[in-house]
Design a protein around this motif. Structure first.
Motif, PDB file in Angstrom:
ATOM      1  N   PHE A  45       0.710  -1.291  -0.018  1.00  0.00           N
ATOM      2  CA  PHE A  45       0.062   0.060   0.134  1.00  0.00           C
ATOM      3  C   PHE A  45       0.885   1.269  -0.141  1.00  0.00           C
ATOM      4  CE2 PHE A  45      -2.752  -2.959   1.911  1.00  0.00           C
ATOM      5  CZ  PHE A  45      -3.819  -3.221   1.213  1.00  0.00           C
ATOM      6  N   GLN A  46       0.350   2.399  -0.571  1.00  0.00           N
ATOM      7  CA  GLN A  46       1.179   3.597  -0.656  1.00  0.00           C
ATOM      8  C   GLN A  46       0.708   4.455   0.446  1.00  0.00           C
ATOM      9  OE1 GLN A  46       3.778   4.170  -2.997  1.00  0.00           O
ATOM     10  NE2 GLN A  46       3.363   1.912  -3.463  1.00  0.00           N
ATOM     11  N   THR A  47       1.701   4.435   1.472  1.00  0.00           N
ATOM     12  CA  THR A  47       1.278   4.788   2.675  1.00  0.00           C
ATOM     13  C   THR A  47       2.430   5.616   3.316  1.00  0.00           C
ATOM     14  OG1 THR A  47       0.442   4.790   4.787  1.00  0.00           O
ATOM     15  CG2 THR A  47       1.418   2.825   4.015  1.00  0.00           C
ATOM     16  N   THR A  48       2.458   6.416   4.265  1.00  0.00           N
ATOM     17  CA  THR A  48       3.512   7.169   4.973  1.00  0.00           C
ATOM     18  C   THR A  48       3.717   6.634   6.198  1.00  0.00           C
ATOM     19  OG1 THR A  48       2.256   8.913   5.764  1.00  0.00           O
ATOM     20  CG2 THR A  48       3.492   9.474   3.658  1.00  0.00           C
ATOM     21  N   ASP A  49       2.688   5.584   6.529  1.00  0.00           N
ATOM     22  CA  ASP A  49       2.625   4.952   7.849  1.00  0.00           C
ATOM     23  C   ASP A  49       4.069   3.901   8.042  1.00  0.00           C
ATOM     24  OD1 ASP A  49       2.171   3.230  10.106  1.00  0.00           O
ATOM     25  OD2 ASP A  49       0.444   2.368   9.458  1.00  0.00           O
TER      26      ASP A  49
END
Length: 92
Positions: A45-49
């Protein structure tokens, strides 16, 4: 029905370990798919998490379990997988 494997990073795993392991993971999923392993799709998933997450979609629970059992991300303790049954609605 399809089966989704959801991966979350194990606690304390650094991004550098993921990058270091990725070439082995890529070789593994390419060989699994080429051998007819029931892998439909996978990816992060494209996330900054910073905990990160990814998923894979499989044609059977057995294929999902077999994939998890040999995937370097799980074998090396980098990711925690869980399998979910998915009743996808198709619009084809």
């Amino acid at each position: 029905m399809e089966f989704v494997v959801m991966y979350s990073l194990s606690e304390g795993v650094e991004g550098s370990r993921i990058l270091e392991t990725y070439p082995r993971h890529k070789a593994y999923f390419e060989a699994f798919r080429a051998a007819g392993g029931g892998l439909i799709a996978l990816g992060p998933f494209q996330t900054t998490d910073p905990a990160g997450a990814s998923m894979g979609i499989f044609t059977s629970r057995e294929d999902a379990e077999r994939f998890i059992a040999g995937d370097p991300f799980t074998v090396e303790g980098l990711a925690v997988p869980r399998i979910l049954e998915w009743n996808a609605v198709r619009f084809d």
